[in-house]
Design a protein around this motif. Structure first.
Motif, PDB file in Angstrom:
ATOM      1  N   LYS A  31     -17.097  10.594   2.365  1.00 29.24           N
ATOM      2  CA  LYS A  31     -15.916  10.253   3.140  1.00 29.24           C
ATOM      3  C   LYS A  31     -16.232  10.233   4.639  1.00 29.24           C
ATOM      4  CE  LYS A  31     -11.497  12.395   3.679  1.00 29.24           C
ATOM      5  NZ  LYS A  31     -10.705  13.562   3.552  1.00 29.24           N
ATOM      6  N   VAL A  34     -17.189  13.456   7.090  1.00 29.74           N
ATOM      7  CA  VAL A  34     -17.626  14.605   6.282  1.00 29.74           C
ATOM      8  C   VAL A  34     -18.898  15.246   6.847  1.00 29.74           C
ATOM      9  CG1 VAL A  34     -19.011  13.271   4.593  1.00 29.74           C
ATOM     10  CG2 VAL A  34     -17.888  15.386   3.876  1.00 29.74           C
ATOM     11  N   GLY A  35     -19.632  14.456   7.665  1.00 26.46           N
ATOM     12  CA  GLY A  35     -20.832  15.017   8.296  1.00 26.46           C
ATOM     13  C   GLY A  35     -22.152  14.382   7.865  1.00 26.46           C
ATOM     14  N   SER A  38     -24.402  13.862  10.969  1.00 25.33           N
ATOM     15  CA  SER A  38     -24.812  15.187  11.463  1.00 25.33           C
ATOM     16  C   SER A  38     -25.896  15.787  10.571  1.00 25.33           C
ATOM     17  CB  SER A  38     -23.610  16.144  11.489  1.00 25.33           C
ATOM     18  OG  SER A  38     -22.595  15.638  12.321  1.00 25.33           O
ATOM     19  N   ARG A  51     -25.616   8.517  15.339  1.00 20.29           N
ATOM     20  CA  ARG A  51     -24.416   8.717  16.152  1.00 20.29           C
ATOM     21  C   ARG A  51     -23.347   9.431  15.334  1.00 20.29           C
ATOM     22  NH1 ARG A  51     -23.972   4.954  20.211  1.00 20.29           N
ATOM     23  NH2 ARG A  51     -22.190   6.158  20.916  1.00 20.29           N
ATOM     24  N   THR A  52     -22.811  10.510  15.916  1.00 19.45           N
ATOM     25  CA  THR A  52     -21.750  11.255  15.238  1.00 19.45           C
ATOM     26  C   THR A  52     -20.494  11.183  16.100  1.00 19.45           C
ATOM     27  OG1 THR A  52     -22.258  13.333  16.349  1.00 19.45           O
ATOM     28  CG2 THR A  52     -23.421  12.903  14.297  1.00 19.45           C
ATOM     29  N   SER A  54     -16.180  12.880  16.376  1.00 22.40           N
ATOM     30  CA  SER A  54     -15.037  13.566  15.771  1.00 22.40           C
ATOM     31  C   SER A  54     -14.006  12.540  15.305  1.00 22.40           C
ATOM     32  CB  SER A  54     -14.421  14.541  16.762  1.00 22.40           C
ATOM     33  OG  SER A  54     -14.123  13.853  17.943  1.00 22.40           O
ATOM     34  N   PRO A  56     -13.160   9.648  12.885  1.00 19.12           N
ATOM     35  CA  PRO A  56     -13.746   9.088  11.659  1.00 19.12           C
ATOM     36  C   PRO A  56     -14.030   7.596  11.812  1.00 19.12           C
ATOM     37  CG  PRO A  56     -11.451   9.716  11.310  1.00 19.12           C
ATOM     38  CD  PRO A  56     -11.803  10.140  12.686  1.00 19.12           C
ATOM     39  N   GLY A  57     -14.939   7.109  10.988  1.00 16.58           N
ATOM     40  CA  GLY A  57     -15.247   5.683  10.992  1.00 16.58           C
ATOM     41  C   GLY A  57     -16.332   5.310  11.982  1.00 16.58           C
ATOM     42  N   THR A  59     -19.797   5.451  11.655  1.00 17.17           N
ATOM     43  CA  THR A  59     -20.895   4.663  11.089  1.00 17.17           C
ATOM     44  C   THR A  59     -20.310   3.541  10.237  1.00 17.17           C
ATOM     45  OG1 THR A  59     -22.132   6.735  11.001  1.00 17.17           O
ATOM     46  CG2 THR A  59     -23.102   4.843   9.879  1.00 17.17           C
ATOM     47  N   LYS A 143     -20.223  21.600   6.190  1.00 20.22           N
ATOM     48  CA  LYS A 143     -19.401  22.419   7.097  1.00 20.22           C
ATOM     49  C   LYS A 143     -19.259  23.848   6.568  1.00 20.22           C
ATOM     50  CE  LYS A 143     -17.283  18.176   8.796  1.00 20.22           C
ATOM     51  NZ  LYS A 143     -16.190  17.515   9.523  1.00 20.22           N
ATOM     52  N   LYS A 146     -17.563  26.732   8.280  1.00 22.22           N
ATOM     53  CA  LYS A 146     -16.102  26.779   8.426  1.00 22.22           C
ATOM     54  C   LYS A 146     -15.410  27.734   7.450  1.00 22.22           C
ATOM     55  CE  LYS A 146     -15.217  22.994  11.173  1.00 22.22           C
ATOM     56  NZ  LYS A 146     -14.385  22.979  12.386  1.00 22.22           N
ATOM     57  N   PHE A 174     -24.306  23.437   3.012  1.00 25.16           N
ATOM     58  CA  PHE A 174     -25.050  23.105   4.236  1.00 25.16           C
ATOM     59  C   PHE A 174     -24.145  23.181   5.465  1.00 25.16           C
ATOM     60  CE2 PHE A 174     -26.101  19.864   7.422  1.00 25.16           C
ATOM     61  CZ  PHE A 174     -27.340  20.339   7.812  1.00 25.16           C
ATOM     62  N   ALA A 176     -24.373  21.863   9.535  1.00 27.59           N
ATOM     63  CA  ALA A 176     -25.117  21.195  10.612  1.00 27.59           C
ATOM     64  C   ALA A 176     -25.116  22.075  11.863  1.00 27.59           C
ATOM     65  CB  ALA A 176     -24.488  19.840  10.923  1.00 27.59           C
ATOM     66  N   GLN A 177     -24.165  23.004  11.912  1.00 35.11           N
ATOM     67  CA  GLN A 177     -24.074  23.861  13.085  1.00 35.11           C
ATOM     68  C   GLN A 177     -25.128  24.977  13.049  1.00 35.11           C
ATOM     69  OE1 GLN A 177     -20.164  25.889  14.084  1.00 35.11           O
ATOM     70  NE2 GLN A 177     -20.112  23.974  15.248  1.00 35.11           N
TER      71      GLN A 177
HETATM   72  P1  GTP Z   1     -18.566   8.542   9.678  1.00 38.76           P
HETATM   73  O1  GTP Z   1     -19.754   7.981  10.409  1.00 38.76           O
HETATM   74  O2  GTP Z   1     -17.264   8.281  10.342  1.00 38.76           O
HETATM   75  O3  GTP Z   1     -18.536   8.146   8.230  1.00 38.76           O
HETATM   76  O4  GTP Z   1     -18.666  10.170   9.722  1.00 38.76           O
HETATM   77  P2  GTP Z   1     -19.892  11.110   9.322  1.00 38.76           P
HETATM   78  O5  GTP Z   1     -19.772  11.499   7.893  1.00 38.76           O
HETATM   79  O6  GTP Z   1     -21.192  10.526   9.757  1.00 38.76           O
HETATM   80  O7  GTP Z   1     -19.560  12.437  10.181  1.00 38.76           O
HETATM   81  P3  GTP Z   1     -20.249  12.972  11.517  1.00 38.76           P
HETATM   82  O8  GTP Z   1     -21.634  13.456  11.240  1.00 38.76           O
HETATM   83  O9  GTP Z   1     -20.058  11.973  12.603  1.00 38.76           O
HETATM   84  O10 GTP Z   1     -19.379  14.299  11.779  1.00 38.76           O
HETATM   85  C1  GTP Z   1     -17.975  14.241  11.960  1.00 38.76           C
HETATM   86  C2  GTP Z   1     -17.503  15.450  12.745  1.00 38.76           C
HETATM   87  O11 GTP Z   1     -17.732  16.649  12.001  1.00 38.76           O
HETATM   88  C3  GTP Z   1     -18.234  15.657  14.089  1.00 38.76           C
HETATM   89  O12 GTP Z   1     -17.298  16.118  15.030  1.00 38.76           O
HETATM   90  C4  GTP Z   1     -19.278  16.715  13.758  1.00 38.76           C
HETATM   91  O13 GTP Z   1     -19.636  17.485  14.878  1.00 38.76           O
HETATM   92  C5  GTP Z   1     -18.519  17.577  12.734  1.00 38.76           C
HETATM   93  N1  GTP Z   1     -19.447  18.255  11.810  1.00 38.76           N
HETATM   94  C6  GTP Z   1     -20.376  17.673  11.015  1.00 38.76           C
HETATM   95  N2  GTP Z   1     -21.048  18.594  10.293  1.00 38.76           N
HETATM   96  C7  GTP Z   1     -20.541  19.798  10.641  1.00 38.76           C
HETATM   97  C8  GTP Z   1     -20.824  21.150  10.237  1.00 38.76           C
HETATM   98  O14 GTP Z   1     -21.690  21.451   9.402  1.00 38.76           O
HETATM   99  N3  GTP Z   1     -20.074  22.141  10.808  1.00 38.76           N
HETATM  100  C9  GTP Z   1     -19.100  21.876  11.714  1.00 38.76           C
HETATM  101  N4  GTP Z   1     -18.411  22.903  12.199  1.00 38.76           N
HETATM  102  N5  GTP Z   1     -18.808  20.608  12.124  1.00 38.76           N
HETATM  103  C10 GTP Z   1     -19.524  19.593  11.599  1.00 38.76           C
END
Ligand code: GTP
Ligand code: MG
Length: 195
Positions: A31, A34-35, A38, A51-52, A54, A56-57, A59, A143, A146, A174, A176-177
């Protein structure tokens, strides 16, 4: 794996011809927000290459990250982002489907689920779609930082039940933080690359 060099080699949009790579590929689905990006950054030890956001959408293409000229980590567009027009969603869905169905080098598909939440309808569809294409999905519960440590097993069980996973499906937590889980994921990926 010791990361020596990484680069974003290939970017595919909805009209692109998908590449015929010679290196093994490992793909990351899930989704929006979801990270995925990251996680890929954490695996590569790079802060901002994928590129990440906050929002959504972020990538919206299939991005192929070359690791040491040995494999590709493949960042798939996120699904379930409400603000995207239905026609766009369908095009992305087709792109992901084309990739899962067509890639000859794809060794495994990781499906990312936020450890806090029950899997959504779209997550279930994605899980079954991966299975349907002949892969054994590996779940990454993202995450992890969290939730409280005492809640982790309960949430993993919730994800397994929500997706009605196959007995052999792995669920790896997992963050990412904190990077917790990174080594386990790399160990698994190194095994999968050799298959
Ligand atoms: P799309 O490219 O939109 O599909 O999203 P994505 O799945 O690539 O997510 P992305 O890695 O951009 O992360 C989305 C948000 O969640 C960012 O603000 C990240 O900093 C946050 N985030 C990702 N992983 C973690 C984690 O393990 N812990 C926390 N606290 N925040 C996270
Ligand atoms: Mg992303």
């Amino acid at each position: 794996m010791v990361i020596k060099n990484v680069s974003l080699d290939i970017v595919c949009g909805i009209t692109s011809v998908l590449p015929e790579n010679e290196r093994p590929e490992l793909a990351f689905a899930g989704k929006s927000n979801v990270g995925k990006s990251s996680l890929i950054n954490a695996l590569m030890n790079r802060k901002g290459l994928a590129r990440t956001s906050s929002q959504p959408g972020k990538t919206q293409t299939i991005n192929f990250y070359n690791i040491n000229d040995a494999l590709y980590l493949v960042d798939l567009p996120g699904y379930g982002y409400a603000k995207v027009a239905k026609s766009e969603k369908e095009k992305w869905g087709k792109l992901i489907e084309r990739y899962l169905h067509g890639s000859k080098q794809l060794k495994a598909v990781f499906l990312l689920i936020d450890i806090r939440h029950n899997p959504s309808e779209n997550d279930k569809i994605m899980y079954n779609w991966i299975v349907h294409n002949g892969y054994n999905p590996i779940i990454i519960a993202t995450k992890l930082d969290k939730i409280k440590r005492s809640q982790v097993q309960k949430h993993i069980k919730m994800i397994k039940e929500g997706l009605q996973v196959l007995d052999e499906t792995l669920v790896l937590p997992f963050s990412a933080q904190t990077k917790q889980g990174r080594e386990e994921i790399w160990n698994l990926m190194e095994r999968l690359m050799e298959e």
